[in-house]
Design a protein around this motif. Structure first.
Motif, PDB file in Angstrom:
ATOM      1  N   VAL A   1     -19.652  12.339   1.004  1.00  0.00           N
ATOM      2  CA  VAL A   1     -19.970  13.702   0.532  1.00  0.00           C
ATOM      3  C   VAL A   1     -18.693  14.507   0.315  1.00  0.00           C
ATOM      4  O   VAL A   1     -18.744  15.726   0.151  1.00  0.00           O
ATOM      5  CB  VAL A   1     -20.894  14.430   1.531  1.00  0.00           C
ATOM      6  N   GLY A   2     -17.540  13.842   0.326  1.00  0.00           N
ATOM      7  CA  GLY A   2     -16.278  14.515   0.072  1.00  0.00           C
ATOM      8  C   GLY A   2     -15.571  14.964   1.335  1.00  0.00           C
ATOM      9  O   GLY A   2     -15.955  14.606   2.448  1.00  0.00           O
ATOM     10  N   LYS A   3     -14.526  15.754   1.142  1.00  0.00           N
ATOM     11  CA  LYS A   3     -13.730  16.253   2.255  1.00  0.00           C
ATOM     12  C   LYS A   3     -14.212  17.642   2.688  1.00  0.00           C
ATOM     13  O   LYS A   3     -14.773  18.382   1.881  1.00  0.00           O
ATOM     14  CB  LYS A   3     -12.253  16.327   1.842  1.00  0.00           C
ATOM     15  N   PRO A   4     -13.975  17.998   3.949  1.00  0.00           N
ATOM     16  CA  PRO A   4     -14.351  19.351   4.397  1.00  0.00           C
ATOM     17  C   PRO A   4     -13.662  20.425   3.564  1.00  0.00           C
ATOM     18  O   PRO A   4     -12.512  20.260   3.134  1.00  0.00           O
ATOM     19  CB  PRO A   4     -13.858  19.380   5.847  1.00  0.00           C
ATOM     20  N   ALA A   5     -14.366  21.510   3.323  1.00  0.00           N
ATOM     21  CA  ALA A   5     -13.798  22.628   2.557  1.00  0.00           C
ATOM     22  C   ALA A   5     -12.686  23.290   3.361  1.00  0.00           C
ATOM     23  O   ALA A   5     -12.688  23.248   4.602  1.00  0.00           O
ATOM     24  CB  ALA A   5     -14.882  23.649   2.248  1.00  0.00           C
ATOM     25  N   PRO A   6     -11.713  23.906   2.697  1.00  0.00           N
ATOM     26  CA  PRO A   6     -10.733  24.710   3.421  1.00  0.00           C
ATOM     27  C   PRO A   6     -11.463  25.755   4.261  1.00  0.00           C
ATOM     28  O   PRO A   6     -12.420  26.380   3.803  1.00  0.00           O
ATOM     29  CB  PRO A   6      -9.928  25.370   2.293  1.00  0.00           C
ATOM     30  N   GLY A   7     -11.017  25.934   5.494  1.00  0.00           N
ATOM     31  CA  GLY A   7     -11.699  26.868   6.384  1.00  0.00           C
ATOM     32  C   GLY A   7     -12.772  26.222   7.234  1.00  0.00           C
ATOM     33  O   GLY A   7     -13.396  26.894   8.052  1.00  0.00           O
TER      34      GLY A   7
ATOM     35  N   ASN B   1     -24.532  26.563   8.892  1.00  0.00           N
ATOM     36  CA  ASN B   1     -23.141  26.712   8.469  1.00  0.00           C
ATOM     37  C   ASN B   1     -23.049  27.415   7.110  1.00  0.00           C
ATOM     38  O   ASN B   1     -22.068  27.255   6.401  1.00  0.00           O
ATOM     39  CB  ASN B   1     -22.450  25.338   8.397  1.00  0.00           C
ATOM     40  N   SER B   2     -24.074  28.185   6.762  1.00  0.00           N
ATOM     41  CA  SER B   2     -24.094  28.945   5.509  1.00  0.00           C
ATOM     42  C   SER B   2     -23.957  28.061   4.277  1.00  0.00           C
ATOM     43  O   SER B   2     -23.437  28.489   3.249  1.00  0.00           O
ATOM     44  CB  SER B   2     -22.992  30.013   5.511  1.00  0.00           C
ATOM     45  N   ALA B   3     -24.379  26.800   4.411  1.00  0.00           N
ATOM     46  CA  ALA B   3     -24.544  25.829   3.311  1.00  0.00           C
ATOM     47  C   ALA B   3     -23.284  25.078   2.902  1.00  0.00           C
ATOM     48  O   ALA B   3     -23.382  23.971   2.376  1.00  0.00           O
ATOM     49  CB  ALA B   3     -25.139  26.503   2.070  1.00  0.00           C
ATOM     50  N   ILE B   4     -22.110  25.634   3.088  1.00  0.00           N
ATOM     51  CA  ILE B   4     -20.918  25.022   2.492  1.00  0.00           C
ATOM     52  C   ILE B   4     -20.054  24.382   3.575  1.00  0.00           C
ATOM     53  O   ILE B   4     -19.420  25.072   4.372  1.00  0.00           O
ATOM     54  CB  ILE B   4     -20.113  26.058   1.690  1.00  0.00           C
ATOM     55  N   THR B   5     -20.035  23.037   3.594  1.00  0.00           N
ATOM     56  CA  THR B   5     -19.273  22.298   4.596  1.00  0.00           C
ATOM     57  C   THR B   5     -18.264  21.363   3.952  1.00  0.00           C
ATOM     58  O   THR B   5     -17.070  21.469   4.177  1.00  0.00           O
ATOM     59  CB  THR B   5     -20.218  21.481   5.500  1.00  0.00           C
ATOM     60  N   ALA B   6     -18.751  20.406   3.157  1.00  0.00           N
ATOM     61  CA  ALA B   6     -17.879  19.413   2.526  1.00  0.00           C
ATOM     62  C   ALA B   6     -18.366  19.161   1.111  1.00  0.00           C
ATOM     63  O   ALA B   6     -19.554  19.302   0.808  1.00  0.00           O
ATOM     64  CB  ALA B   6     -17.885  18.110   3.327  1.00  0.00           C
ATOM     65  N   MET B   7     -17.451  18.796   0.243  1.00  0.00           N
ATOM     66  CA  MET B   7     -17.813  18.504  -1.134  1.00  0.00           C
ATOM     67  C   MET B   7     -16.784  17.577  -1.764  1.00  0.00           C
ATOM     68  O   MET B   7     -15.637  17.514  -1.327  1.00  0.00           O
ATOM     69  CB  MET B   7     -17.938  19.780  -1.975  1.00  0.00           C
ATOM     70  N   GLN B   8     -17.209  16.850  -2.787  1.00  0.00           N
ATOM     71  CA  GLN B   8     -16.315  15.918  -3.467  1.00  0.00           C
ATOM     72  C   GLN B   8     -15.421  16.665  -4.459  1.00  0.00           C
ATOM     73  O   GLN B   8     -15.880  17.589  -5.135  1.00  0.00           O
ATOM     74  CB  GLN B   8     -17.135  14.857  -4.204  1.00  0.00           C
ATOM     75  N   ALA B   9     -14.167  16.255  -4.516  1.00  0.00           N
ATOM     76  CA  ALA B   9     -13.265  16.759  -5.540  1.00  0.00           C
ATOM     77  C   ALA B   9     -13.544  15.989  -6.838  1.00  0.00           C
ATOM     78  O   ALA B   9     -14.044  14.867  -6.800  1.00  0.00           O
ATOM     79  CB  ALA B   9     -11.810  16.564  -5.113  1.00  0.00           C
TER      80      ALA B   9
ATOM     81  N   ALA C   1     -21.627   9.440 -16.689  1.00  0.00           N
ATOM     82  CA  ALA C   1     -21.411   8.762 -17.968  1.00  0.00           C
ATOM     83  C   ALA C   1     -21.683   9.704 -19.138  1.00  0.00           C
ATOM     84  O   ALA C   1     -21.043   9.615 -20.189  1.00  0.00           O
ATOM     85  CB  ALA C   1     -22.298   7.526 -18.059  1.00  0.00           C
ATOM     86  N   LEU C   2     -22.616  10.612 -18.940  1.00  0.00           N
ATOM     87  CA  LEU C   2     -22.963  11.583 -19.978  1.00  0.00           C
ATOM     88  C   LEU C   2     -21.844  12.604 -20.199  1.00  0.00           C
ATOM     89  O   LEU C   2     -21.827  13.316 -21.199  1.00  0.00           O
ATOM     90  CB  LEU C   2     -24.255  12.302 -19.577  1.00  0.00           C
ATOM     91  N   GLY C   3     -20.902  12.660 -19.252  1.00  0.00           N
ATOM     92  CA  GLY C   3     -19.808  13.612 -19.357  1.00  0.00           C
ATOM     93  C   GLY C   3     -19.963  14.806 -18.445  1.00  0.00           C
ATOM     94  O   GLY C   3     -19.185  15.758 -18.510  1.00  0.00           O
ATOM     95  N   ILE C   4     -20.999  14.781 -17.578  1.00  0.00           N
ATOM     96  CA  ILE C   4     -21.200  15.833 -16.584  1.00  0.00           C
ATOM     97  C   ILE C   4     -20.601  15.343 -15.274  1.00  0.00           C
ATOM     98  O   ILE C   4     -21.060  14.344 -14.719  1.00  0.00           O
ATOM     99  CB  ILE C   4     -22.705  16.134 -16.409  1.00  0.00           C
ATOM    100  N   LYS C   5     -19.594  16.005 -14.783  1.00  0.00           N
ATOM    101  CA  LYS C   5     -18.883  15.527 -13.597  1.00  0.00           C
ATOM    102  C   LYS C   5     -19.652  15.902 -12.328  1.00  0.00           C
ATOM    103  O   LYS C   5     -19.246  16.754 -11.528  1.00  0.00           O
ATOM    104  CB  LYS C   5     -17.458  16.087 -13.568  1.00  0.00           C
ATOM    105  N   LEU C   6     -20.790  15.269 -12.173  1.00  0.00           N
ATOM    106  CA  LEU C   6     -21.666  15.519 -11.028  1.00  0.00           C
ATOM    107  C   LEU C   6     -20.967  15.119  -9.744  1.00  0.00           C
ATOM    108  O   LEU C   6     -20.353  14.056  -9.655  1.00  0.00           O
ATOM    109  CB  LEU C   6     -22.964  14.724 -11.199  1.00  0.00           C
ATOM    110  N   ARG C   7     -21.074  16.003  -8.724  1.00  0.00           N
ATOM    111  CA  ARG C   7     -20.453  15.743  -7.421  1.00  0.00           C
ATOM    112  C   ARG C   7     -21.450  16.016  -6.307  1.00  0.00           C
ATOM    113  O   ARG C   7     -22.400  16.771  -6.487  1.00  0.00           O
ATOM    114  CB  ARG C   7     -19.223  16.645  -7.233  1.00  0.00           C
TER     115      ARG C   7
END
Length: 639
Positions: free
Chosen positions: A409-415, A392-400, A378-384
């Motif tokens: 938690v979003g879709k799996p990252a490419p790769g 897995n080196s930290a990066i698996t899935a994230m929200q668009a 609501a503040l205008g920060i597009k928190l995801r």
């Protein structure tokens, strides 16, 4: 975008190759800046590469080589980050530890691998290392320190300043004009980048060695997913021993040429963040909660007119964002209302907390409360939200940005490939997945099966590809009536309340669920002051009837969200917080359930035997290393 990333970066890239590229092609760009005595000191990529090379040469001169480890101990410092890169160039293990790690925890690291040297932040960490060295059969031969204050009179063998190490390294480099290029090209993609550890919720932490191929693949995947772009400005404040810090502050920063800003001290992070105004920010839900509490406290103490304007704009923006998250449209602020809100309320708040330039903001590690999540959007920060783990080196899935839902938690990252097995466990496959736990073949065989990483997390994929994480598979439990539940799932939802810091849900093999609660001292303390509730200590405040009434709505909200057999019936507020030094939670604040249930066995018994109260004697570890106890009679509360 994925193809562009693949064409720009080769799978054969190494840390040394990227460091050389940045120094030669972007040498005048700022690589890292660090605040010292109120002044930001900048280092270009060309200068940074030279210092890393000198450090690597100096470390090699004192005996660091493949198969050996170097311990990194302290809060975020530019030289400690440079040291980690230098160790990677040598093909050795860079092993960061949490600044608050105890001697016993560090001795566990010594039992895993030969640690020949350590790079420490300051006198406090040097003292700890010298004590560790004297208490261990296999000592750490060399201790390098960054901050010189207080160490001038130390004469211990193998103790040297960073500046002395760099001088040794430069002399060694200058003996051979080809040595710089040789060091930059020595390591291969399969060589180690970082030696981290699992959380250790069920036992001793397991060693996780991530190769340079792993961490750079994760960096590429995150960029392809739109998590970050190139030339981001970031704040390096997360614990250096956490995989999320390494993935962003080291791997992604190196590959995509971020400017890394190191705050003067952990206590000055908020002020330093305002000065920097980063473009990318990652924080755990607890950090977002604390910032929200600070904003709310500030508004409570402001003038009536300011409070009126704040609630006029924020209440409408929050209502609109809530409808949007629930899949409804309409009700958003009109363009003029948004413009005025940005000028009067939203913009000044973001500027005050260094969020005025944020392009990407993420939260991960555990579920975030709806009120907190909605507030920032609501503040205008597009928190995801994002999901990942050390293996897995930290990066698996994230929200668009346009596909944000609170429960996913979003879709799996490419790769990254994700599938769910028959038991409901989340499985991953990617170049970013590690090769197995260090010297633990049995644990590795359980975690890696036919190329798939068994995450240990339960979850499912929605029809639209969004991943939902429920909790740890090992923590799936059943009541006496056979009702299946995940304690961590319920605990996270209790912690959505700003007044609850930690929770432990109990009920396996019993007819009903109950909970032990640790209140948030800062938030509840402020509420008590505003509402005239007297208290003299945490243990006193936590047992007040007014505080029980304050947190009871959190239980009621959870009970509305779960089936009737899983309703929480009773709770007790503990007289102290869960503390990693007491062994009740990990350094990343994950609950050590077995320890907690054993330590508070009498409390759990009282939650089920009809007692009105229970006497507890809780163990406390003080900063001096001495042990103490907190004794208190705790009322058993009905939900």
């Amino acid at each position: 975008m994925v193809e562009a990333a693949k064409s720009q970066f080769s799978a054969s890239e190494t840390i040394g190759a990227l460091l050389a590229r940045n120094a030669s092609s972007y040498g005048s760009n700022i690589a890292i800046r660090e605040k010292e005595r109120g002044i930001w000191k900048e280092t270009t990529w060309a200068e940074y590469a030279e210092e890393v090379l000198a450090c690597a040469a100096g470390l090699e001169k004192i005996g660091v080589k493949p198969g050996k480890a170097v311990l990194i101990l302290g809060d975020n410092r530019a030289r400690l980050y440079g040291g980690m890169l230098a160790i990677s160039l040598l093909g050795a293990y860079a092993m960061p530890a949490y600044p608050g790690a105890t001697i016993e925890e560090l001795q566990h690291f010594l039992s895993e691998v030969e640690i020949v040297a350590a790079i420490a932040e300051d006198q406090e960490q040097v003292d700890k290392l010298l004590e560790l060295r004297s208490a261990s059969a296999s000592g750490i031969a060399h201790v390098i320190y960054d901050e010189t204050r207080g160490l001038g009179s130390y004469e211990d063998d193998g103790l040297m300043s960073w500046d002395h190490l760099i001088k040794v390294g430069l002399d060694y480099l200058n003996l051979d004009p080809h040595r710089r290029d040789e060091l930059l090209n020595r390591a291969k993609p399969e060589d180690p980048a970082i030696f981290l550890h699992s959380s250790g919720t069920t036992g001793k932490p397991k060693g996780v060695v991530l190769s340079q191929k792993n961490v750079l693949a994760a960096a590429r995947n995150g960029h392809a997913a739109g998590v970050y772009g190139e030339d981001e400005d970031i704040l390096a404040y997360l614990p250096m021993a956490w995989v999320g810090d390494y993935a962003i502050t080291v791997a992604a920063a190196l590959m995509f040429r971020f400017t890394v800003n190191v705050p003067e001290r952990q206590e000055t992070v908020v002020r330093d963040m305002r000065e920097i105004a980063p473009t990318f920010y990652l924080a755990a839900p607890r950090s977002w909660d604390q910032m929200l509490t600070t904003i709310q406290v500030g508004m409570e103490n402001s003038t009536p007119l300011k409070k009126w304007f704040y609630h006029f704009f924020m209440d409408r923006a929050i209502a609109a964002e809530t409808r949007k998250l629930n899949g409804h449209s309409g009700g958003a602020l009109e363009p003029l209302g948004r413009f005025l809100g940005e000028a009067l309320i939203f913009g000044p708040i973001k500027d005050q907390f260094g969020m005025s330039r944020l392009r990407s903001a993420f939260t991960g590690g555990e579920a975030i409360g709806e009120d907190t999540f909605v507030f920032y959007r609501a503040l205008g920060i597009k928190l995801r939200q994002f999901y990942g783990q050390t293996e897995n080196s930290a990066i698996t899935a994230m929200q668009a940005p346009n596909e944000v839902r609170l429960h996913t938690v979003g879709k799996p990252a490419p790769g990254v490939e994700v599938k769910i097995d028959a038991s409901g466990e989340i499985l991953l496959r990617s170049e970013s997945v590690f090769d197995g736990y260090f010297n633990k073949p049995e644990a590795s065989a359980e975690a890696l099966v036919s190329g798939w990483l068994h995450t240990g997390d339960a979850g499912y994929l929605e029809d639209n590809g969004q991943l939902v994480v429920l909790g740890r598979v090992s923590e799936v439990m059943h009541t006496a009536g056979g009702e299946r539940y995940v304690p961590n799932y319920i605990e996270n939802r209790l912690k959505f309340s700003p007044y609850i810091k930690d929770a432990a849900v109990v009920g396996a093999g019993r007819n009903e669920l109950t909970a032990m609660i640790c209140v948030d001292f800062e938030a509840v303390g402020h509420w008590a002051e505003v509402n005239g509730v007297p208290y003299v200590s945490y243990s006193d405040l936590s047992q007040r009837d007014e505080v029980a009434a304050l947190i009871r709505p959190a239980f009621e909200r959870v009970n509305k969200a779960v089936t009737e057999p899983l309703h929480l019936k009773r709770f007790v507020c503990l007289p102290k917080e869960f503390d990693p030094d007491d062994g009740e939670i990990t350094r990343t604040r994950k609950l050590r359930r077995k320890v907690v249930e054993e330590r508070y066995a009498d409390v759990i018994a009282a939650l089920y035997d009809g007692s009105a109260e229970v006497h507890v004697s809780a163990q406390v570890a003080y900063e001096t290393g001495e042990m103490g106890k907190v004794e208190r009679n705790l009322p058993i509360r009905e939900v």
